[in-house]
Scaffold this motif. Structure first.
Motif, PDB file in Angstrom:
ATOM      1  N   THR A 206     -69.951  31.766  14.833  1.00 52.07           N
ATOM      2  CA  THR A 206     -68.605  32.131  14.409  1.00 52.07           C
ATOM      3  C   THR A 206     -67.577  31.321  15.190  1.00 52.07           C
ATOM      4  O   THR A 206     -67.659  31.223  16.410  1.00 52.07           O
ATOM      5  CB  THR A 206     -68.357  33.628  14.634  1.00 52.07           C
ATOM      6  OG1 THR A 206     -69.340  34.377  13.920  1.00 52.07           O
ATOM      7  CG2 THR A 206     -66.970  34.029  14.152  1.00 52.07           C
TER       8      THR A 206
ATOM      9  N   LEU B 261     -64.602  41.592  15.607  1.00 52.96           N
ATOM     10  CA  LEU B 261     -66.056  41.665  15.620  1.00 52.96           C
ATOM     11  C   LEU B 261     -66.627  40.616  14.673  1.00 52.96           C
ATOM     12  O   LEU B 261     -66.133  40.466  13.551  1.00 52.96           O
ATOM     13  CB  LEU B 261     -66.525  43.048  15.169  1.00 52.96           C
ATOM     14  CG  LEU B 261     -66.103  44.236  16.035  1.00 52.96           C
ATOM     15  CD1 LEU B 261     -66.492  45.543  15.352  1.00 52.96           C
ATOM     16  CD2 LEU B 261     -66.746  44.152  17.410  1.00 52.96           C
ATOM     17  N   PRO B 262     -67.668  39.894  15.079  1.00 60.61           N
ATOM     18  CA  PRO B 262     -68.341  38.973  14.166  1.00 60.61           C
ATOM     19  C   PRO B 262     -69.508  39.680  13.471  1.00 60.61           C
ATOM     20  O   PRO B 262     -69.805  40.842  13.782  1.00 60.61           O
ATOM     21  CB  PRO B 262     -68.868  37.882  15.109  1.00 60.61           C
ATOM     22  CG  PRO B 262     -69.219  38.666  16.363  1.00 60.61           C
ATOM     23  CD  PRO B 262     -68.209  39.790  16.449  1.00 60.61           C
ATOM     24  N   LEU B 263     -70.147  38.990  12.554  1.00 59.53           N
ATOM     25  CA  LEU B 263     -71.407  39.485  11.983  1.00 59.53           C
ATOM     26  C   LEU B 263     -72.371  38.315  11.837  1.00 59.53           C
ATOM     27  O   LEU B 263     -72.355  37.600  10.837  1.00 59.53           O
ATOM     28  CB  LEU B 263     -71.198  40.164  10.625  1.00 59.53           C
ATOM     29  CG  LEU B 263     -72.501  40.721  10.014  1.00 59.53           C
ATOM     30  CD1 LEU B 263     -73.090  41.817  10.896  1.00 59.53           C
ATOM     31  CD2 LEU B 263     -72.282  41.236   8.601  1.00 59.53           C
ATOM     32  N   LYS B 264     -73.183  38.134  12.870  1.00 59.82           N
ATOM     33  CA  LYS B 264     -74.214  37.109  12.839  1.00 59.82           C
ATOM     34  C   LYS B 264     -75.602  37.688  13.113  1.00 59.82           C
ATOM     35  O   LYS B 264     -76.603  37.118  12.691  1.00 59.82           O
ATOM     36  CB  LYS B 264     -73.932  36.024  13.895  1.00 59.82           C
ATOM     37  CG  LYS B 264     -72.684  35.203  13.638  1.00 59.82           C
ATOM     38  CD  LYS B 264     -72.810  34.351  12.402  1.00 59.82           C
ATOM     39  CE  LYS B 264     -73.785  33.207  12.591  1.00 59.82           C
ATOM     40  NZ  LYS B 264     -73.838  32.328  11.397  1.00 59.82           N
TER      41      LYS B 264
ATOM     42  N   ASP C 150     -77.287  43.236  16.147  1.00 59.34           N
ATOM     43  CA  ASP C 150     -76.430  43.936  17.105  1.00 59.34           C
ATOM     44  C   ASP C 150     -74.989  43.971  16.622  1.00 59.34           C
ATOM     45  O   ASP C 150     -74.272  44.953  16.860  1.00 59.34           O
ATOM     46  CB  ASP C 150     -76.510  43.258  18.473  1.00 59.34           C
ATOM     47  CG  ASP C 150     -77.834  43.516  19.186  1.00 59.34           C
ATOM     48  OD1 ASP C 150     -78.577  44.407  18.737  1.00 59.34           O
ATOM     49  OD2 ASP C 150     -78.105  42.819  20.186  1.00 59.34           O
ATOM     50  N   ASP C 151     -74.557  42.905  15.950  1.00 61.47           N
ATOM     51  CA  ASP C 151     -73.198  42.888  15.404  1.00 61.47           C
ATOM     52  C   ASP C 151     -73.038  43.943  14.312  1.00 61.47           C
ATOM     53  O   ASP C 151     -72.012  44.629  14.243  1.00 61.47           O
ATOM     54  CB  ASP C 151     -72.874  41.511  14.826  1.00 61.47           C
ATOM     55  CG  ASP C 151     -72.900  40.405  15.869  1.00 61.47           C
ATOM     56  OD1 ASP C 151     -72.643  40.692  17.047  1.00 61.47           O
ATOM     57  OD2 ASP C 151     -73.186  39.255  15.490  1.00 61.47           O
TER      58      ASP C 151
ATOM     59  N   ILE D 269     -62.682  42.436  11.605  1.00 56.95           N
ATOM     60  CA  ILE D 269     -63.933  41.671  11.538  1.00 56.95           C
ATOM     61  C   ILE D 269     -63.583  40.248  11.135  1.00 56.95           C
ATOM     62  O   ILE D 269     -62.769  40.041  10.232  1.00 56.95           O
ATOM     63  CB  ILE D 269     -64.901  42.299  10.522  1.00 56.95           C
ATOM     64  CG1 ILE D 269     -65.204  43.752  10.897  1.00 56.95           C
ATOM     65  CG2 ILE D 269     -66.208  41.492  10.439  1.00 56.95           C
ATOM     66  CD1 ILE D 269     -65.893  44.537   9.803  1.00 56.95           C
TER      67      ILE D 269
END
Length: 377
Positions: free
Chosen positions: A106, A119-122, A125-126, A232
């Motif tokens: 990100t 917040l990222p989403l990779k 845990d994300d 996000i």
């Protein structure tokens, strides 16, 4: 003769499995990954709403490879001149051929406050962090802002809208995009269908909107400020630390030099027709197959006793996929050739594609679990 594959995402797993079959027996094949599992990245958004899907989309690398040696460590640097890869524990690995398949990270484009507050989403845990924040802060109202309306942002927005409806929460889901349309890298018919699907899910779409700053509770944009309970960010792809946070430009042979390739989201690729290749799982898988053949051909040539022939000419990569699919909550949008599908037909296609991929890498039980999660939850 040592061949290294750095990363075990779509590109790395596909490439390493191809090389297991194609490399001469005397060649050494090593896969380096920062986790002992392969993550089916395009399904990670599902874990926001259905955490149990983690088991279906996380596959032990030991189940995927028969011949490759797996090193679980993080790549911190690449010295192409010395042909050496540096790892976090201080060790290094030398190579004759190396394929960098580290994917993208990100990127926050230096926007003040964004990395600190979004917040990222990779990774899984994300997804867990997003779910936790939603139940902590958003079930009693407020606003969730998602920055970036590429495929990832679209899927996050759809998933959170569905979670909001399941919880009967009075939460606004706002999707921001700097360009003038959602899914800006894709064809207009696909863009229109995705936009309609998002609107049907109750997602507010604000295109032509640039994020300029983020604070703990407000996103400042060029069209006005938005107060939020959760922010996000899915607004861009940067390079891995080992690549100095860059995604280098590579041509159709996908090479940085004669012995170093970059495959998948780790690079910005231009194909044999001079067209830019979009960051996607389907492109990464197809690139990996071309690179696998090219590396294997070169290794066989170097190990052969007869060098009277010219070295093999690398095959170029040409971007050619049959279509696109994106999840939008409990629905989906698919494009196959010129035809657009929405709703249950597109959802079935997406489940089939995901299960088909898992089956090709030998994860049959996970494929069954994924279909059950996609179609029957």
């Amino acid at each position: 003769m040592r061949v290294l594959v750095l990363g075990a995402g779509y590109a790395g797993v596909t490439l390493a499995r191809d090389l297991e079959r194609k490399l001469p027996d005397s060649a050494d094949l090593t896969v380096v990954n920062d986790a002992p599992t392969h993550l089916v990245q395009h399904e990670v958004h599902r874990a926001i709403r259905h955490p149990a899907i983690a088991d279906a989309i996380s596959i032990p690398l030991s189940d995927l490879f028969d011949r490759a040696n797996v090193v679980t460590d993080r790549v911190t640097g690449l010295d192409r001149e010395a042909r050496r890869v540096h790892l976090t524990d201080g060790d290094s690995l030398d190579y004759d051929y190396c394929a960098v398949c580290l994917g993208g990270e990100t990127t926050y484009f230096g926007i003040p406050g964004l990395e600190e507050h979004a917040l990222p989403l990779k990774r899984l845990d994300d997804a867990a962090a997003i779910r936790e924040r939603f139940f902590e802060s958003c079930t009693h109202g407020g606003t969730v802002v998602i920055g970036g309306a590429g495929l990832s942002g679209i899927q996050i927005a759809g998933e959170l809208a569905a979670l909001r409806d399941e919880e009967s929460a009075a939460t606004d889901i706002v999707l921001l995009e700097q360009l003038n349309t959602v899914a800006p890298a894709f064809d207009p018919p696909f863009q229109r269908a995705v936009r309609n699907e998002l609107l049907d899910c109750g997602v507010e779409i604000r295109t032509g909107t640039t994020v300029e700053r983020a604070t703990e509770s407000t996103v400042e944009t060029d069209t006005g400020d938005i107060d939020y309970e959760m922010l996000i960010w899915a607004g861009g792809i940067g390079g891995a630390d080992a690549m100095e946070n860059e995604r280098p430009l590579v041509r159709a042979d996908l090479r940085l030099d004669a012995r170093t390739f970059v495959v998948g989201d780790a690079a910005r690729a231009v194909d044999a027709d001079g067209e830019p290749v979009p960051a996607s799982a389907s492109a990464a898988i197809r690139e990996a197959k071309v690179v696998g053949k090219n590396i294997a051909d070169q290794v066989r040539y170097e190990l052969s006793e007869d060098h009277d022939e010219f070295p093999p000419r690398p095959d170029p990569y040409r971007f050619d996929v049959p279509g696109w699919i994106v999840s939008v909550g409990d629905s989906a949008v698919a494009q196959v050739g010129p035809q657009i599908f929405r709703g249950s037909a597109a959802k079935a296609m997406k489940a089939t594609v995901g299960a088909g991929y898992l089956t090709t890498v030998g994860a049959v039980s996970q494929a069954v679990d994924l279909v059950e999660e996609e179609l029957y939850e």
